[in-house]
Design a protein around this motif. Structure first.
Motif, PDB file in Angstrom:
ATOM      1  N   ALA A 457       0.830  -1.203   0.000  1.00  0.00           N
ATOM      2  CA  ALA A 457       0.000   0.000   0.000  1.00  0.00           C
ATOM      3  C   ALA A 457       0.866   1.256   0.000  1.00  0.00           C
ATOM      4  N   LEU A 458       2.023   1.190   0.672  1.00  0.00           N
ATOM      5  CA  LEU A 458       2.932   2.329   0.656  1.00  0.00           C
ATOM      6  C   LEU A 458       3.515   2.547  -0.735  1.00  0.00           C
ATOM      7  N   LYS A1056      -4.602   7.823   8.358  1.00  0.00           N
ATOM      8  CA  LYS A1056      -5.834   7.040   8.309  1.00  0.00           C
ATOM      9  C   LYS A1056      -7.023   7.890   7.875  1.00  0.00           C
ATOM     10  N   LYS A1057      -7.058   9.140   8.320  1.00  0.00           N
ATOM     11  CA  LYS A1057      -8.135  10.041   7.892  1.00  0.00           C
ATOM     12  C   LYS A1057      -8.114  10.224   6.374  1.00  0.00           C
ATOM     13  N   LEU A1058      -6.922  10.424   5.838  1.00  0.00           N
ATOM     14  CA  LEU A1058      -6.813  10.627   4.395  1.00  0.00           C
ATOM     15  C   LEU A1058      -7.250   9.386   3.636  1.00  0.00           C
ATOM     16  N   ILE A1059      -6.833   8.214   4.117  1.00  0.00           N
ATOM     17  CA  ILE A1059      -7.229   6.972   3.453  1.00  0.00           C
ATOM     18  C   ILE A1059      -8.737   6.773   3.542  1.00  0.00           C
ATOM     19  N   THR A1060      -9.313   7.068   4.707  1.00  0.00           N
ATOM     20  CA  THR A1060     -10.745   6.886   4.903  1.00  0.00           C
ATOM     21  C   THR A1060     -11.550   7.773   3.964  1.00  0.00           C
ATOM     22  N   ILE A1100      -7.260  16.708  -4.252  1.00  0.00           N
ATOM     23  CA  ILE A1100      -6.950  17.474  -3.036  1.00  0.00           C
ATOM     24  C   ILE A1100      -6.493  16.551  -1.921  1.00  0.00           C
ATOM     25  N   PHE A1101      -7.197  15.455  -1.702  1.00  0.00           N
ATOM     26  CA  PHE A1101      -6.785  14.534  -0.635  1.00  0.00           C
ATOM     27  C   PHE A1101      -5.439  13.879  -0.965  1.00  0.00           C
TER      28      PHE A1101
END
Length: 1246
Positions: A457-458, A1056-1060, A1100-1101
């Motif tokens: 994933a990285l 985690k916020k960005l992935i979510t 943006i994310f």
């Protein structure tokens, strides 16, 4: 024996050769003639038999390859007839005309048969190549057929049990539901996941049965003795069946509503509506999860149990058993199939999904290799001519524009390939939580696979940076920084007299040499921005630019037309009038203010685009070795993932085979080591050679290095290409380092996990998994205003925290001063749930279930409802109703199509197996042994909507199952007649389809009864929530960067916020089809505008993730310099950014227009910073001395400056995306607050 959480360290398409035999015999003078392609295709189309026959006839072993043709020529036979006979044939006494004509006639007949065979094969290929069937071919692999085999076993054995009369009698009146369960829940998942589904199935259906028993108990308390006269009338009505079939006689009296009473019927109707409403509400809150289909089946159990119990004169507590028993038997068959027929562990399934991420990256590396290789072999011809793209050299201008457009087009395709790897992440994330509770026999434990997934994933995340680089190329080449219809109006406004679209703002610029250089060139997607007011007063740098543009005139408009940019619209003479009239007829253009200012900025790059291609060629020559090494490393990692568990066997192998496996394993390890070393060597070489792109800029800092006029001209130096190359270099290094970490971890696993072993979970992990809630809140669910979106408080506050934490307030109520009253007010908020969208959906579902089942509880219509299977109407209505009317419309269409094909195929299969009779058990079992695998294959692997994949085989199985059940009843010595009008075959199919149509139409009509919720409004509100979340994460990134520690670690919660949110955006994009299905007379839904908003938010994310990563890599002095250079430490600029975010979010949520003049474009404010060009901001408070006070060649070549330049580019791109959001929101919402007479020009200096 180890636990799962113990911590540890492309197929090739077959070639088709078309062989044309040739007879080299000297007795045939025409045998040396070369056969035509048509003749070759004729022989090849007949296959090996025809080729062998011709070889026998000509006694030839020689073969010649021929091209494939779509036509057939029969001239071969004519040529054979004209061939003279040999002397031996003439002297043969036994030769005759019949003997000679026989092989010729055979060849003619065979050639005649070739045409339809060839055409049929081509037609089949064309059909299989259609988009409706193109998904079948890739799924026809051994690994994909294993779950099909498990599903076929469970479904076919269930059918065989239905054909056994004692078993069918034991299963009861709803035995045919075995096939419904078999096709709805096939054992296609790994063992642990399948067992969890069946556990939910038993739990929720047992709960539903208990609810039915409770309703039967309460209904029994309200029952009164039945009127004997009514019973006598029913017995007289069905008296003719008393001697024929006693059981049918009793059933007819019972289901003729003889014992039905009003009070028990009301109780049963209430329990049916409340129970199904609660089950559907919980399904809405938890889907998708392992409990989704079990909850659907629990609704079916409640419907069957309550509608059946009302007919009996006593408390029928076993009414729930009618469905529960067949379901339990079929679930047992599924568990047996999961355990004993090609059982699959979660680890194996999880590991097999890794190539879904790696293969698209390898394909993208191959495409980059091809692009860079072409650039390396075909560099731009730079001969030092100052008139590089002058008006006198139009052909060279076209050649340059064509090459740059080709770069842009191919870069767009490469970006899409890189982003395709994102599709492989969600299935792995959904399955990741099962790794700690998995039972497996392999080399890798669940924790090993989890670590591998994190590293993969990285790698995928780092590839997003490379996708960003190719997006920069497309944006800069085509000048599409802003998405607005007002671009096409720019020339209209510019062509008006006494009107020149310039900036209404001005800045004072230092007259230093370095600033003047910065004013001349700015990186398009991050770096420095130029002054816009260059015509207001005389300035040496502006005069230098004017003379340069007059001497080196670039036909920018022609280039824009070539590149397909929307700037070119309306540039032709006279076209602006028709364009303006056309736009006025459609909608008034919006975003003219932002577009005009962007054009003022972008037109300064007309002279900057000359040497972009040459700089890209320099980059390509330097990056090519690393790209090739990355491609080889990705291919090798895919091979390692596919072969790491190939040698797992429970039984000991032969010695020779073990030696071969060890040898191949050793070769795989050696190959892994080799590609790792090659990749590391290529990276080391690239880190040294990457400074080659800085050589053209040495003359700015070292007088001993004269400027290369062939590249830059005599007066101009371009920074856009330099910053663009910095972007590519940084992200390529980051991607390569992440890939190296993955390869080294694979080597460590090869060393530490050399033997297979059994892995089992810890008891604590099993209990924690069972307690874990599977609810995953959807982006458009529960958005009722109760979520606290603005909780930005940080737990690590220090003395530098000047502002207090933020918290949303209720504008209608002020909190009580009394803590007890305040607690009571919080409890009162629970009542707001009653008005929520999900609760109102539950009420509507309950009312709909009661209305559609109402005929079953009325004495005059109960028998008609039962004998015509009206229960199907109720079930379909409940399952079709959705929260949003658009979702219900899509479900209506999907169920109609799926039910039609399911009924048709089920009826065809029934009559094939039973002919025209009432049924043939042996024939039915035989035909189902052939068709069930096809149905299971469709259920498991169909790539379309889940509804279609489930509904089609379920309807198919229901038609066969009910027909089989009725056949068995009739076959049982004639003592049991048909209990319903739906008997078998056609009777079942048309009633099933009609009941489905009635039920789903009732749901569709009911979805428009208030309260009606629109998917369009929900999507709009969700985008507003996403913009708000982007602002929150942006603040978190800056808060983390403002930490005064010298070196920062990356914040896992922020990541985690960005992935979510990226995952939520993907789900939100998939809901566009549902909103488009909400048809309205007011107009069409602007799906393309929301698609543009979705793409911009995803960018943006992604940019926020990259910015957060590069900020954590910089030490405190460089980090502060980057924040100062990008004005991210300036409260005034941050206020404008946050105001734009809040304005767009609030306007989208409320549906109100945006002001015509806003703080956007933010890039104009971004460039108001004090530092320009390649300079570093000066910080007088920095005493460390780590930040250079003067930019030199050594500083320019350093890694810190590389990250610094990347941060500028990323920030500029982020700010430009915010400007794009403003324009997109204006295209959606419109503009207000118009000021008449305001000209976008300024004639004085500030």
């Amino acid at each position: 024996m180890p636990h799962q959480d113990d911590v540890g360290p492309s197929a090739r398409a077959p070639e088709i050769h078309i062989v044309t035999p040739e007879d080299p015999s000297p007795s045939h003078p025409l045998s040396s003639r070369v056969p035509s392609p048509a003749g070759s295709s004729t022989s090849s189309a007949n296959g090996n038999n025809r080729s062998t026959g011709r070889q026998d006839q000509h006694n030839s072993g020689h073969a010649k390859h021929a091209s494939f043709a779509l036509t057939v020529n029969d001239n071969d036979d004519d040529e054979s007839e004209e061939t003279p006979r040999s002397a031996a044939a003439d002297l043969s006494p036994v030769s005759s005309d019949s003997v000679k004509e026989k092989p010729e006639r055979t060849r003619k007949e065979t050639g005649w048969m070739t045409k339809p065979m060839l055409l049929s094969s081509l037609r089949i290929r064309k059909i299989l190549g259609h988009r409706y069937f193109s998904w079948v071919g890739p799924k026809l692999t051994w690994g994909n057929m294993k779950p099909v085999a498990r599903g076929f076993f469970s479904s076919w054995v269930g059918l065989v049990l239905l054909l056994i009369i004692p078993v069918e009698r034991a299963l009861g009146q709803a035995a045919f539901f075995m096939l419904v369960v078999a096709f709805m829940l096939p054992p296609s998942q790994p063992v642990v996941q399948q067992c969890e589904v069946y556990l939910n199935l038993f739990f929720f259906n047992a709960l539903a049965w208990a609810w039915v028993a409770l309703g039967v108990f309460i209904a029994g308390k309200t029952r009164q003795p039945t009127d004997p006269a009514k019973i006598a009338a029913a017995e007289a009505k069905w008296a003719y069946l008393r001697d024929v079939s006693a059981r049918e006689y009793q059933a007819k009296i019972l289901y003729d509503a003889t014992y039905l009473q009003a009070k028990p019927a009301v109780v049963c109707a209430i329990f049916l509506s409340v129970g199904t409403g609660a089950a559907l509400w919980w399904k809405l809150r938890t889907q998708p999860s392992p409990a989704t289909f079990p909850l659907v089946l629990s609704c079916v159990l409640i419907d069957i149990g309550m509608t059946t119990a009302v007919f009996y004169p006593y408390d029928l507590y076993t009414s729930g058993l009618l469905f529960f028993l067949p379901m339990a038997v079929q679930a047992a068959l599924g568990i047996i199939a999961s355990l004993f027929i090609f059982p699959e562990s979660v680890g194996h399934s999880f590991q097999s999904k890794f190539p879904g991420i790696i293969n698209p990256l390898a394909a993208a590396m191959k495409s980059i290799d091809d692009l860079f290789q072409q650039a390396k072999l075909d560099p731009l011809d730079s001969n030092g001519n100052s008139e590089l793209l002058s008006a006198q050299d139009v052909s060279r201008e076209k050649e340059f524009a064509a090459k740059l457009d080709d770069w842009a087009e191919r870069s767009k395709d490469i970006r899409q390939q890189l982003l395709q790897s994102l599709a492989g992440l969600p299935p792995l994330r959904a399955q990741q939580r099962y790794l700690n509770v998995d039972f497996s026999y392999s080399r890798l434990s669940g924790e090993d696979l989890r670590t591998l997934f994190d590293l993969i994933a990285l790698v995928q995340a780092r590839s997003g940076g490379m996708a960003f680089f190719f997006d920069v190329i497309v944006t800069n080449a085509r000048h599409t920084h802003l998405d607005s219809s007002a671009w096409s109006v720019h020339k209209i406004a510019q062509s008006r007299p006494a009107s020149r679209p310039t900036s209404i703002r001005n800045e004072s610029i230092d007259d230093s040499r370095r600033d003047s250089l910065a004013d001349d060139a700015i990186p398009g997607d991050g770096a420095v921005t130029p002054p816009i007011d260059h015509d207001d007063s005389y300035d040496p740098s502006n005069h230098e630019r004017s003379s340069y543009l007059s001497g080196k005139r670039l036909h920018f408009s022609a280039f824009l037309r070539k590149s397909g940019s929307s700037h070119a619209l309306g540039r032709d003479k006279g076209s602006h009038v028709s364009l303006l009239d056309h736009l006025r007829k459609i909608q008034q253009p919006v975003g003219v203010y932002e577009s005009t200012r962007y054009m003022d900025i972008e037109k300064n790059f007309a002279s900057d685009t000359e040497h972009v291609l040459e700089q890209l060629n320099i980059l390509a020559r330097g990056c090519l070795p690393v790209i090739r090494s990355c491609e080889a490393a990705l291919s090798t990692s895919t091979s390692w993932v596919s072969s790491v568990n190939r040698d797992r066997d429970l039984l000991p192998r032969r010695k020779g085979k073990n030696d071969m496996d060890e040898k191949s394993s050793g070769e795989g390890v050696n190959r892994l080591v080799q590609v790792t070393n090659d990749l590391q060597a290529a990276l080391d070489e690239f880190c040294v050679a990457r400074v080659e792109i800085i050589k053209p800029y040495r003359h700015l800092f070292d007088p001993n290095h004269p400027a290369d006029e062939a590249l830059h001209g005599p007066d101009k130096t371009n920074f856009r290409g330099l910053f663009q190359n910095f972007v590519a270099q940084y992200h390529l290094i980051e991607f390569t380092e992440a890939l190296l970490n993955l390869l080294r971890h694979m080597q460590d696993i090869d060393k530490t996990r050399q033997k297979r072993r059994f892995w089992y979970p810890r008891l604590a992990n099993l209990l924690a998994h069972l307690r874990h809630s599977h609810k995953e809140r959807h982006l458009t669910d529960g958005d009722d205003g109760h979520d606290n979106d603005a909780a930005f408080a940080r737990g690590d506050e220090d003395e530098y925290q000047l502002l207090g934490e933020v918290k949303k307030r209720n504008p209608e109520y002020k909190p009580f001063d009394n803590p007890y009253l305040d607690a009571i007010s919080r409890l009162a908020g629970i009542a707001d749930i009653l008005g929520s969208r999900s609760f109102m959906y539950a009420i509507k579902a309950a009312v709909l279930g009661a209305l559609t089942s109402l005929p079953n509880f009325i004495a005059t219509s109960a028998s008609f409802y039962y004998f015509n299977r009206g229960i199907w109407c109720t079930i379909m209505a409940q399952l079709t109703l959705a929260v949003f009317s658009g979702d219900t419309t899509v479900a209506w269409l999907g169920r109609v199509v799926a039910s039609f094909w399911g009924c048709l195929f089920g009826m065809v299969v029934w009559y094939i197996g039973s002919a025209s009779g009432q049924g043939n058990g042996y024939g039915l079992a035989a035909i189902c042994a052939v068709t069930f695998p096809i149905a299971i294959f469709f259920r498991v692997h169909f790539p379309g909507q889940v509804l279609t994949a489930v509904m089609t085989p379920v309807t198919f199985g229901l038609v066969i199952g009910e027909s089989t059940w009725m056949h068995v009843l009739s076959y049982f010595n004639g003592t049991i007649g048909p209990l319903t009008y739906a008997q078998w075959g056609w009777d079942v199919a048309w009633r099933r389809f009609l009941c489905v149509l009635i039920g789903i139409t009732a749901a569709w009509i009911f979805s428009y009864i208030p309260p009606v919720y629109s998917a369009k409004r929900a999507i709009r509100s969700s985008y507003a929530q996403s913009i708000n979340a982007a602002g929150s994460i942006f603040c978190d990134v800056l808060s983390h960067a403002n930490d005064h520690r010298h070196h920062l670690e990356e914040d896992d919660e922020l990541r985690k916020k960005l992935i979510t949110w990226r995952s939520k955006l993907n789900k939100l994009g998939a809901r566009h089809n549902f909103a488009a299905s909400e048809y309205s007379l007011r107009g069409q839904w602007p799906e393309e505008r929301y698609k543009a908003l979705l793409d911009t938010l995803q960018d943006i994310f992604s940019l926020l993730s990259q910015l957060n990563h590069v900020l954590t890599q910089l030490d405190r002095p460089w980090r502060k310099a980057l924040l100062d250079r990008t004005r991210l430490s300036d409260p005034i600029f941050l206020g404008d950014v946050l105001a734009v975010l809040s304005m767009c979010s609030t306007a989208l949520r409320a549906g109100t227009a945006l002001p015509q003049i806003t703080p956007s474009p933010l890039v104009a404010r971004f460039r108001m910073g004090k530092t320009k060009g390649l300079d570093l901001p000066h910080d007088p408070t920095d005493q460390s001395g780590e930040l250079p006070s003067l930019v030199t060649v050594d500083v320019l070549e350093s890694d810190n400056y590389l990250r610094y330049a990347l941060g500028i580019t990323t920030t500029f791109s982020l700010i430009s995306r915010l400007d794009r959001i403003v324009v997109i929101c204006k295209t959606l919402l419109g503009e207000n607050f118009h000021i008449s007479g305001l000209h976008l020009e300024q004639n004085h200096r500030v």
